[in-house]
Design a protein around this motif. Structure first.
Motif, PDB file in Angstrom:
ATOM      1  N   TRP A  13       0.829  -1.201   0.000  1.00  0.00           N
ATOM      2  CA  TRP A  13       0.000   0.000   0.000  1.00  0.00           C
ATOM      3  C   TRP A  13       0.868   1.258   0.000  1.00  0.00           C
ATOM      4  O   TRP A  13       0.596   2.231  -0.700  1.00  0.00           O
ATOM      5  CB  TRP A  13      -0.942  -0.020   1.188  1.00  0.00           C
ATOM      6  N   THR A  14       1.949   1.247   0.774  1.00  0.00           N
ATOM      7  CA  THR A  14       2.862   2.390   0.788  1.00  0.00           C
ATOM      8  C   THR A  14       3.422   2.647  -0.608  1.00  0.00           C
ATOM      9  O   THR A  14       3.525   3.796  -1.052  1.00  0.00           O
ATOM     10  CB  THR A  14       4.008   2.140   1.786  1.00  0.00           C
ATOM     11  N   GLU A  15       3.764   1.573  -1.328  1.00  0.00           N
ATOM     12  CA  GLU A  15       4.346   1.714  -2.666  1.00  0.00           C
ATOM     13  C   GLU A  15       3.315   2.179  -3.694  1.00  0.00           C
ATOM     14  O   GLU A  15       3.651   2.939  -4.613  1.00  0.00           O
ATOM     15  CB  GLU A  15       4.988   0.385  -3.054  1.00  0.00           C
ATOM     16  N   ILE A  16       2.070   1.749  -3.524  1.00  0.00           N
ATOM     17  CA  ILE A  16       1.007   2.256  -4.408  1.00  0.00           C
ATOM     18  C   ILE A  16       0.826   3.751  -4.188  1.00  0.00           C
ATOM     19  O   ILE A  16       0.773   4.542  -5.136  1.00  0.00           O
ATOM     20  CB  ILE A  16      -0.312   1.495  -4.150  1.00  0.00           C
ATOM     21  N   GLN A  17       0.718   4.151  -2.931  1.00  0.00           N
ATOM     22  CA  GLN A  17       0.512   5.559  -2.596  1.00  0.00           C
ATOM     23  C   GLN A  17       1.672   6.447  -3.033  1.00  0.00           C
ATOM     24  O   GLN A  17       1.469   7.617  -3.369  1.00  0.00           O
ATOM     25  CB  GLN A  17       0.330   5.710  -1.087  1.00  0.00           C
ATOM     26  N   ALA A  18       2.872   5.892  -3.012  1.00  0.00           N
ATOM     27  CA  ALA A  18       4.069   6.695  -3.269  1.00  0.00           C
ATOM     28  C   ALA A  18       4.261   7.052  -4.734  1.00  0.00           C
ATOM     29  O   ALA A  18       5.074   7.931  -5.060  1.00  0.00           O
ATOM     30  CB  ALA A  18       5.305   5.951  -2.763  1.00  0.00           C
ATOM     31  N   GLU A 154      15.534   4.541  -5.734  1.00  0.00           N
ATOM     32  CA  GLU A 154      15.499   3.405  -4.806  1.00  0.00           C
ATOM     33  C   GLU A 154      14.072   3.046  -4.394  1.00  0.00           C
ATOM     34  O   GLU A 154      13.748   1.873  -4.187  1.00  0.00           O
ATOM     35  CB  GLU A 154      16.327   3.743  -3.564  1.00  0.00           C
ATOM     36  N   ALA A 155      13.204   4.048  -4.294  1.00  0.00           N
ATOM     37  CA  ALA A 155      11.830   3.804  -3.847  1.00  0.00           C
ATOM     38  C   ALA A 155      11.053   2.915  -4.799  1.00  0.00           C
ATOM     39  O   ALA A 155      10.025   2.340  -4.418  1.00  0.00           O
ATOM     40  CB  ALA A 155      11.097   5.138  -3.661  1.00  0.00           C
ATOM     41  N   THR A 156      11.517   2.775  -6.040  1.00  0.00           N
ATOM     42  CA  THR A 156      10.806   1.933  -7.006  1.00  0.00           C
ATOM     43  C   THR A 156      11.142   0.451  -6.851  1.00  0.00           C
ATOM     44  O   THR A 156      10.492  -0.385  -7.478  1.00  0.00           O
ATOM     45  CB  THR A 156      11.115   2.350  -8.455  1.00  0.00           C
ATOM     46  N   HIS A 157      12.125   0.135  -6.032  1.00  0.00           N
ATOM     47  CA  HIS A 157      12.493  -1.268  -5.830  1.00  0.00           C
ATOM     48  C   HIS A 157      11.534  -1.866  -4.802  1.00  0.00           C
ATOM     49  O   HIS A 157      11.877  -2.081  -3.635  1.00  0.00           O
ATOM     50  CB  HIS A 157      13.948  -1.382  -5.371  1.00  0.00           C
ATOM     51  N   SER A 165       4.944   0.434  -8.024  1.00  0.00           N
ATOM     52  CA  SER A 165       5.713   1.623  -8.426  1.00  0.00           C
ATOM     53  C   SER A 165       6.815   1.268  -9.412  1.00  0.00           C
ATOM     54  O   SER A 165       7.180   2.091 -10.266  1.00  0.00           O
ATOM     55  CB  SER A 165       6.311   2.322  -7.197  1.00  0.00           C
ATOM     56  N   SER A 166       7.334   0.066  -9.346  1.00  0.00           N
ATOM     57  CA  SER A 166       8.360  -0.359 -10.306  1.00  0.00           C
ATOM     58  C   SER A 166       7.771  -0.410 -11.709  1.00  0.00           C
ATOM     59  O   SER A 166       8.386   0.067 -12.671  1.00  0.00           O
ATOM     60  CB  SER A 166       8.931  -1.717  -9.905  1.00  0.00           C
ATOM     61  N   PHE A 167       6.582  -0.981 -11.840  1.00  0.00           N
ATOM     62  CA  PHE A 167       5.921  -1.064 -13.138  1.00  0.00           C
ATOM     63  C   PHE A 167       5.680   0.328 -13.724  1.00  0.00           C
ATOM     64  O   PHE A 167       6.073   0.620 -14.858  1.00  0.00           O
ATOM     65  CB  PHE A 167       4.588  -1.806 -12.995  1.00  0.00           C
ATOM     66  N   SER A 168       5.033   1.189 -12.979  1.00  0.00           N
ATOM     67  CA  SER A 168       4.636   2.484 -13.536  1.00  0.00           C
ATOM     68  C   SER A 168       5.844   3.360 -13.849  1.00  0.00           C
ATOM     69  O   SER A 168       5.862   4.052 -14.875  1.00  0.00           O
ATOM     70  CB  SER A 168       3.685   3.207 -12.582  1.00  0.00           C
TER      71      SER A 168
END
Length: 359
Positions: A13-18, A154-157, A165-168
């Motif tokens: 969820w954190t990665e989706i929001q970020a 780094e946040a995309t890993h 977030s890696s995909f987008s």
């Protein structure tokens, strides 16, 4: 079925929001680095680009390759290259292989590197990866083909199981490097994504269906495939999913729709194409008046303006699937960041036996 709970504070969820903040912060650096990469591609005389990845990373290629560009762009999954190298490695021309990888360490990523090193060291390489320590980022090419690496923030890993977030961010980065997409448009996308995430996350009454179908035309067909995969993965296979184009869906696959199905239809930004998207949505609504059919995009049930470029707008179209998948995973009582709990599927595919190929 009970109402879907609000999303717990998981890595997923954190990665989706970020995502909106990641894109916005990255856009300036991407503008500079993508310009250098485009100049390098021109200097190398590239005429054909292979977009290579596995799973979600492969779907990036499908989105980009769906629309014509000045370069000849081909969508070639790494899983196909590794298993059937005879189908592609004899190709002629000045080729650039663009590999996508969250970890950069999957078995197929390494397998493609092995094949290129041994059989086609003349092919140039561009690696777009979220892990600066992975094989895609650190393993040098033997030459004479040249290599460039675009390391994302780094946040995309993603630490969660599913690529979000890696995909987008890999998709937007590849568009900037290979097409006429201007990274200056990324803040606009980020603003729309922030509003959309807040809207979708606040709606906790969308109950998990038995079956979820995702449909999209053109570039959004591969986006539909990614959306279906997100739900399938995060609900650990307990929600059966399908994906297709709106026109293709009528040719047999629509047989899977029943009274426990939720159908999502992405509306293409091209007005001609969106007529077909709307037609299939209305057809399913008329045939199954008691199920949910949700249109996504400009003028849809989940409404946003987008940019008018379906490839870039894919990062908005995927958000409903990302968010609902995480919500439904929580509804099932699964650990959202590891829904398979070490069985069946793992975050990074490894342990695949790679066989030496004699051309």
């Amino acid at each position: 079925m009970t109402p879907t709970p609000k999303l717990p504070q998981t890595a997923t969820w954190t990665e989706i929001q970020a995502q909106p903040d990641i894109w916005r912060d990255w856009s300036g650096t991407l503008a500079s680095q993508s310009r250098d990469i485009r100049e390098w591609i021109a200097e190398r005389g590239i005429d054909t680009v292979w977009l290579v990845g596995a799973g979600t990373s492969a779907f990036i290629g499908g989105i980009i390759a769906a629309e014509r560009t000045d370069l000849r762009i081909e969508d070639r999954a790494s899983t196909d290259i590794v298993s059937c190298p005879q189908d592609c490695l004899a190709a002629n021309g000045k080729i650039l292989v663009v590999q996508f990888g969250r970890s950069g360490n999957s078995s197929e990523s390494v397998g493609v590197l092995d094949l290129l090193d041994k059989h086609r060291p003349d092919i140039d390489r561009l690696h777009i990866t979220c892990n600066p320590d992975g094989a895609l980022a650190t393993r040098p090419a033997p030459g004479p083909g040249q290599m460039r690496v675009l390391s994302l923030p780094e946040a995309t890993h993603d630490r969660g199981f599913a690529m979000t977030s890696s995909f987008s961010t890999m998709l937007l980065s590849a568009l900037a490097c290979l097409t006429d997409f201007d990274p200056a448009r990324i803040p606009e996308l980020a603003e729309q994504a922030r509003r959309l995430i807040d809207q979708l996350a606040a709606d906790s009454d969308i109950m998990r269906p038995e079956r979820a179908v995702f449909l999209g035309s053109g570039a959004l067909r591969s986006l539909a495939r990614e959306s279906a995969l997100k739900v399938l993965e995060l609900t650990a296979g307990q929600t059966v999913t399908q994906w297709d184009s709106p026109l293709g869906y009528r040719h047999g696959p629509k047989a899977a729709v029943n009274d426990l199905t939720h159908v999502y239809v992405s509306l293409h930004p091209d007005l001609h194409t969106s007529r077909y998207d709307l037609d299939v949505a209305e057809e399913i609504r008329s045939q199954f008046p008691d199920i949910r059919v949700t249109t996504i995009g400009r003028g849809g049930d989940i409404d946003f303006a987008g940019t008018g470029d379906a490839r870039a707008d894919a990062v908005l179209h995927v958000l409903p699937a990302q968010i609902r998948a995480a919500q439904w995973s929580a509804e099932l009582g699964l650990p959202v960041d590891d829904p398979f709990q070490g069985r069946n599927l793992s975050r990074v595919v490894s342990g695949v036996q790679l066989y030496d190929w004699q051309s």
